[in-house]
Design an enzyme around this catalytic site. Structure first.
Site, PDB file in Angstrom:
ATOM      1  N   GLY A  19       0.777  -1.226   0.000  1.00 52.14           N
ATOM      2  CA  GLY A  19       0.000   0.000   0.000  1.00 52.14           C
ATOM      3  C   GLY A  19       0.807   1.272   0.000  1.00 52.14           C
ATOM      4  O   GLY A  19       0.229   2.376   0.057  1.00 52.14           O
ATOM      5  N   PRO A  35       5.114  -5.045  -0.896  1.00 56.62           N
ATOM      6  CA  PRO A  35       4.929  -3.944  -1.844  1.00 56.62           C
ATOM      7  C   PRO A  35       4.620  -4.450  -3.244  1.00 56.62           C
ATOM      8  O   PRO A  35       5.208  -5.423  -3.713  1.00 56.62           O
ATOM      9  CB  PRO A  35       6.283  -3.229  -1.823  1.00 56.62           C
ATOM     10  N   CYS A  84     -16.650  -1.138 -28.929  1.00 56.07           N
ATOM     11  CA  CYS A  84     -18.000  -0.662 -29.262  1.00 56.07           C
ATOM     12  C   CYS A  84     -18.845  -0.377 -28.027  1.00 56.07           C
ATOM     13  O   CYS A  84     -20.058  -0.191 -28.142  1.00 56.07           O
ATOM     14  CB  CYS A  84     -18.694  -1.687 -30.154  1.00 56.07           C
ATOM     15  N   TYR A  96      -1.741  -2.594 -12.191  1.00 54.57           N
ATOM     16  CA  TYR A  96      -3.161  -2.825 -12.450  1.00 54.57           C
ATOM     17  C   TYR A  96      -3.598  -2.216 -13.784  1.00 54.57           C
ATOM     18  O   TYR A  96      -4.610  -1.521 -13.867  1.00 54.57           O
ATOM     19  CB  TYR A  96      -4.013  -2.292 -11.291  1.00 54.57           C
TER      20      TYR A  96
END
Length: 397
Positions: free
Chosen positions: A233, A269, A337, A366
């Site tokens: 974090g 980490p 689309c 991510y």
């Protein structure tokens, strides 16, 4: 993701150096677009920075944000350990030659097949946060050591990772007591205060609460705990500056210094190590004027490298290689689309042509990990840079 132009897009000539622009354009010429440029030097730099900031903590890189073989090789050469959560991640590190004793398995909820796969590899440290999970280890009690994960809620983060996992201190004592009855060794405690935590006091509070649990364990005559995993974090700069990591970790180290010297401290980490290591390169594949704005349709979007906008609340610094004095209100949209596939709205851009490039910074965590092939648009190709140091060290070894 509607934000101001200043927050989202810089078009000043200093935004991209001539060297960076040449690298990006030559990469597109060689590989096409979209691309993700993965810089192993950045991985090394971030790992060393956190290692210096937490000198007495063993860093286990969490593969979840960027499970790429080049990242594993780079960090292994740095002496890092690894945090695994799935059988797929076990297979990745095993394939890259990571010694099993440099790994821990931290998913609080596992299938029996996941436990067996990790044990077959040689990883024997697991995490639990409830009695049901503890009982899964009865059959493996002679092979494993467990960490009990505590919950410390934190609403002021990208993801409150204590919402889904973790238990109260009282429940932790219950688990530890039951483990002794079952003959299962509890090695220590763990926690995760949340992804992109901006306030180090969250770690301090959690460390001190875990210290109290450790003291209660001794008072109850249970086996003393030898390990504390403080999770991940640690924050990084996206569109807003955060506290430098050396300053951020000062109160954390002070809290850790209150623990008994016999307690080994780990961390997990992920984002901090890899967020800055990837640059995305997307090209304009079409455009249209809609309601007074120019919509630029890129060959990458929310279902691809920009998936973190949805899954990770991502706000990525964006740039264009095209410089111009005059700018216009614009929209950046992805290629699919689906009408939700919009990267940024109401931003000021120079007039772009088809084939012009949009560059995204801080795209390591991510992004590719959560990208899809929706609508059969292929994911961006990842091009690895500056891995030579890893290769050279292997040859010397």
């Amino acid at each position: 993701m509607a934000q101001s132009a200043l927050d989202v897009l810089s078009i000043s000539p200093s935004a991209l150096s001539a060297e960076e622009t040449h690298l990006i354009e030559s990469s597109v010429a060689q590989f096409g677009a979209p691309l993700l440029l993965l810089d192993c030097d950045s991985v090394r730099h971030q790992y060393r920075a956190l290692q210096n900031a937490l000198p007495n903590v063993t860093l286990h890189f969490a593969l979840k944000p960027l499970p790429h073989p080049a990242v594993v090789r780079t960090l292994l050469a740095e002496g890092a350990s690894f945090d695994l959560a799935t059988t797929g991640e076990v297979e990745l590190v095993a394939g890259e030659g990571v010694p099993a004793d440099k790994t821990i398995h931290t998913h609080p909820i596992k299938r029996d097949a996941d436990i067996r796969a990790a044990l077959e590899y040689g990883c024997c440290v697991f995490v639990v946060d409830n009695l049901n999970e503890l009982e899964k280890f009865i059959a493996y009690r002679d092979e494993v050591e467990l960490l009990v994960r505590l919950s410390f809620r934190n609403a002021d983060v990208f993801a409150d990772l204590s919402k889904k996992f973790g238990c109260s201190p009282d429940h932790a004592i219950e688990i530890i007591t039951r483990a002794k009855e079952l003959g299962i060794r509890i090695k220590g405690l763990s926690f995760h205060v949340g992804s992109q935590t901006l306030n180090p006091q969250k770690y301090v509070d959690a460390i001190l609460a875990c210290k109290e649990v450790m003291e209660r364990v001794v008072e109850l005559g249970l086996p003393a705990l030898s390990t504390l995993d403080i999770g991940g974090g640690f924050p990084v700069n996206y569109t807003k500056a955060v506290m430098p990591i050396d300053e951020f970790c000062v109160p954390i180290n002070q809290a850790l210094n209150t623990l008994p010297e016999t307690v080994q401290v780990l961390a997990e980490p992920g984002r901090f190590i890899v967020a800055g290591c990837m640059t995305s390169v997307a090209s304009v594949m079409g455009q249209a004027d809609r309601e007074g704005q120019t919509w630029y349709y890129l060959d990458d979007g929310l279902y691809g490298s920009f998936s973190g906008i949805i899954f990770d609340h991502g706000e990525y610094p964006l740039y264009t290689t095209k410089h111009a004095v005059e700018t216009f209100s614009s929209v950046l949209a992805g290629p699919t689309c689906d009408s939700i596939d919009v990267i940024a709205e109401n931003i000021m851009l120079p007039k772009l042509e088809n084939g012009d490039l949009i560059i995204g910074r801080m795209m390591g965590a991510y992004t590719s990990a959560t990208a899809t092939d929706f609508n059969f648009f292929k994911r961006a190709q990842t091009v690895v840079m500056n891995e030579e140091e890893v290769m050279a060290s292997r040859k010397m070894g």
